[in-house]
Write a protein that holds these residues in place. Sequence first.
Motif, PDB file in Angstrom:
ATOM      1  N   PRO A 290      -4.111   6.785   2.041  1.00  8.88           N
ATOM      2  CA  PRO A 290      -3.415   5.533   1.743  1.00  8.88           C
ATOM      3  C   PRO A 290      -2.155   5.352   2.598  1.00  8.88           C
ATOM      4  O   PRO A 290      -1.842   4.224   3.011  1.00  8.88           O
ATOM      5  CB  PRO A 290      -3.068   5.675   0.253  1.00  8.88           C
ATOM      6  CG  PRO A 290      -4.066   6.640  -0.277  1.00  8.88           C
ATOM      7  CD  PRO A 290      -4.321   7.602   0.835  1.00  8.88           C
TER       8      PRO A 290
ATOM      9  N   THR B 105       0.912   4.241  -2.883  1.00 15.79           N
ATOM     10  CA  THR B 105       0.316   5.517  -2.484  1.00 15.79           C
ATOM     11  C   THR B 105       0.787   6.647  -3.396  1.00 15.79           C
ATOM     12  O   THR B 105       1.997   6.876  -3.533  1.00 15.79           O
ATOM     13  CB  THR B 105       0.704   5.855  -1.029  1.00 15.79           C
ATOM     14  OG1 THR B 105       0.217   4.832  -0.163  1.00 15.79           O
ATOM     15  CG2 THR B 105       0.107   7.191  -0.609  1.00 15.79           C
TER      16      THR B 105
ATOM     17  N   VAL C 196       0.835  -1.201   0.000  1.00 16.94           N
ATOM     18  CA  VAL C 196       0.000   0.000   0.000  1.00 16.94           C
ATOM     19  C   VAL C 196       0.871   1.253   0.000  1.00 16.94           C
ATOM     20  O   VAL C 196       0.574   2.244  -0.679  1.00 16.94           O
ATOM     21  CB  VAL C 196      -0.947  -0.010   1.215  1.00 16.94           C
ATOM     22  CG1 VAL C 196      -1.708   1.308   1.322  1.00 16.94           C
ATOM     23  CG2 VAL C 196      -1.925  -1.180   1.112  1.00 16.94           C
TER      24      VAL C 196
END
Length: 425
Positions: free
Chosen positions: A120, A113, A109
């Motif tokens: 995020p 981002t 993640v």
Amino acid sequence: MTATSTAPAPSPSPTPKVGPRALLRACGGPRYAVALAVDALGTGLLRPFLLLYGVTVLGLSASATGLAMTAGIVTGLLCVPAVGRWLDRGARSTVVAASMLVRVLGVAVLVATPPGRVWPFAAAALLLGIGNQAWPAAHAALVATLAHGRERDTALAAGRALRNAGLGAGALLAMVCLAGGTSALRALAGVTGAAYLVAAVLAWSVRMRAKVPEALPERSSGTAGREGAPPRMRALLAANVVYVFCLNVPEIALPLVLLTQLHASPVWSAAVFVANTVLVVTLQVPVTVLMALYARRTALAVAGVVLTVSYLGFLVVTLLGGAGGHGQGWAAAGVAAVSVVCTLGEIVHAGSATALVTALAPPRVLGRTLARFALSSGFGLAVSPAVITALAPHGPTALWGSLAAATLLSSAAVAAEADGATPQE
């Protein structure tokens, strides 16, 4: 493989000699040792620079980045009780692997981002926080299932030494790579994710479970009551919150004092951090074996006294150094020398605290007991930066005097508490 979790029996010798092969087996075996090393290397690559990643790569404000990281740590703590219940159902290597896989998702993640997006990044910090908070209890439960008595204490110490070596190597490698700028930080994040994935696969391949004892009647003998519920350990858990402040002394308190109060070169802060890492790696196992001459509770109380002495040493050095204006000379060197004493206190604490908790824990509630201990450690680590940075502007007496008083009181509380402890504890 499956192991039976039984109550630890007293060791025939207070200072057993554990050979390298036996110690490796007690630590989980070769594959698990490699998993620990790879996981620590990945953590060392990213953890010290996560704030820098949010600010430089993603273009977030320092306050937003710090708030997201704090939220991740706190939320991770909220997940620890569930980890304890999972461990009490017999899971061992699966929980360790899961804590690593959650961090793989967190890194994925993070890498995905887009610049300027805080949510995020907050999600990535949350996943990393959950994995980081779940790992200690899972690792301690796995080792406690494989080893007993003082062999378990030594195995836990060896695991900490190995982890610190990996953390230090990862941090040094990351510092070298920082010259590459934002692209290098993205690459470091990717390597970290790969390291977590490899470590998770290796940990899962160990296939370790514990045979959970059958439940005993709640209202029966004193032993049954002890087997059916986690020990209270109120003083121990409260004291541990204060004890773990020592882990942030080399990373936060000393750099702050050296730079703002003694006006010393940043080289001193780096030297203190490197010395702390080297001492933990080289002395954690020998000191833990040496302290096996004493009961675990006594060793933990001694750790508090040693930490208190070091805090008073920092107080004296900073008072004299600040008054004399010799921050770049003897005062900075004095802080570095006293930091060795602080590290020794940290080593004794690390070698006795988790060992004492596993000795107190009935096998059926080992996971929940370790989870409670992990919560106290995690809370102490979460609040210590705020406490240290709040006290430091008020002068050395406010910072070091408060830490010394709180730690000495904690040491006395640990020594006085008796939660059904046996003499060996």
